[in-house]
Design an enzyme around this catalytic site. Structure first.
Site, short mmCIF file in Angstrom:
data_model
loop_
_atom_site.label_atom_id
_atom_site.label_comp_id
_atom_site.label_asym_id
_atom_site.label_seq_id
_atom_site.Cartn_x
_atom_site.Cartn_y
_atom_site.Cartn_z
N SER A 71 25.78 -19.94 33.54
CA SER A 71 24.44 -19.37 33.38
C SER A 71 24.13 -19.03 31.93
CB SER A 71 24.32 -18.10 34.22
OG SER A 71 24.54 -18.39 35.57
N1 SAH Z 1 28.11 -17.30 37.80
C1 SAH Z 1 28.36 -18.54 37.08
C2 SAH Z 1 27.28 -19.55 37.36
C3 SAH Z 1 27.74 -20.63 38.25
S1 SAH Z 1 26.49 -21.77 38.74
C4 SAH Z 1 28.47 -18.24 35.60
O1 SAH Z 1 28.76 -17.13 35.25
O2 SAH Z 1 28.30 -19.11 34.80
C5 SAH Z 1 26.35 -21.40 40.45
C6 SAH Z 1 27.59 -21.49 41.27
O3 SAH Z 1 27.24 -21.20 42.62
C7 SAH Z 1 28.24 -22.87 41.31
O4 SAH Z 1 29.56 -22.76 40.86
C8 SAH Z 1 28.17 -23.27 42.78
O5 SAH Z 1 29.29 -24.01 43.23
C9 SAH Z 1 28.10 -21.92 43.46
N2 SAH Z 1 27.56 -21.91 44.82
C10 SAH Z 1 26.50 -22.59 45.33
N3 SAH Z 1 26.33 -22.30 46.63
C11 SAH Z 1 27.32 -21.41 46.96
C12 SAH Z 1 27.69 -20.76 48.17
N4 SAH Z 1 27.03 -20.94 49.32
N5 SAH Z 1 28.76 -19.93 48.14
C13 SAH Z 1 29.46 -19.73 47.00
N6 SAH Z 1 29.16 -20.32 45.83
C14 SAH Z 1 28.10 -21.15 45.81
#
Ligand code: SAH
Length: 220
Positions: A71
């Site tokens: 993010s």
């Molecule tokens: N929080 C992270 C951002 C990751 S992007 C950071 O600090 O950079 C969003 C993430 O959500 C991805 O890794 C994706 O695999 C996850 N995601 C999507 N749907 C999900 C679900 N139902 N349960 C858990 N994780 C999920």
């Protein structure tokens, strides 16, 4: 080959670029000093691919692999600031841990952080990255976050890092009294929604337009 490892080298990432990132967040309107201090305390370059480390302190989302992104610092700051609204985060659940960056920021602000990720190799990376910065209190789980984390509920704060078409019911059910949930809502057009459990029921506030990867079902 390809053994996952954390990128702990400090090469291109001087203290100055980190200070500049915090200045930029202030210019963009982030005012919660504790959130700014939490972001300043987490070395974002550890969480991104080595080839991208020199860009770790730019205010952009960067690729994580598996079609996911780390993010944007502004969005992390904005969401946590809105979630806190000046109070303690308390017991906190993050859905979508990705590489663990936002979980690390949350861990600067509260003692109890649970983070769920549906893609196993990303969860492994998050574990490695958090260990590399000696952040050991985040509890990570490989699971579908649409179901929340019933074994650790209720939560004072829930933050979702992927966009849902509608608010997952389990997350509402796992909020403590006065608990707050922040998530991006929508499919092509998305907007942040902040939902609070007040004595009279759930109260929803809409915030910024955003762009997140979709919240998906099941695990892989
Ligand atoms: N929080 C992270 C951002 C990751 S992007 C950071 O600090 O950079 C969003 C993430 O959500 C991805 O890794 C994706 O695999 C996850 N995601 C999507 N749907 C999900 C679900 N139902 N349960 C858990 N994780 C999920």
């Amino acid at each position: 080959m390809n053994t996952p490892r954390a990128n702990t080298g400090f090469g291109m990432t001087s203290q100055r670029t980190r200070t500049r990132m915090i200045e930029r967040l202030r210019e963009q309107g982030i005012v919660d000093e504790e959130v700014l201090a939490a972001i300043a305390a987490v070395p974002r370059h550890v969480f991104v691919e080595e080839a991208l480390a020199s860009r770790a302190y730019e205010d952009t989302a960067l690729p994580l692999g598996y079609s996911q992104t780390i993010s944007q610092p502004y969005v992390v700051a904005r969401m946590i600031e809105a979630l806190r609204a000046g109070r303690e985060l308390g017991r906190t659940l993050e859905i979508g841990a990705g590489c663990g960056y936002q979980a690390a920021v949350l861990a600067q602000l509260t003692q109890e952080v649970y983070a769920v990720e549906r893609i196993a190799p990303l969860l492994d990376r998050a574990k490695l990255n958090l260990r590399a910065i000696k952040e050991l209190k985040v509890r990570l789980k490989h699971a579908d976050g649409q179901l929340g984390l019933p074994e650790a509920a209720p939560f004072d704060s829930i933050i979702v890092a992927a966009a849902a078409a509608r608010v997952p019911r389990a997350l509402l059910q796992q909020l403590a009294p006065h608990g707050r949930l922040i998530l991006p809502l929508g499919v092509s057009a998305q907007q942040l929604a902040l939902i609070e459990l007040r004595p009279e029921g759930f109260v929803e506030t809409r915030l910024d337009a955003v762009r997140f990867v979709p919240l998906l079902s099941g695990v892989e």
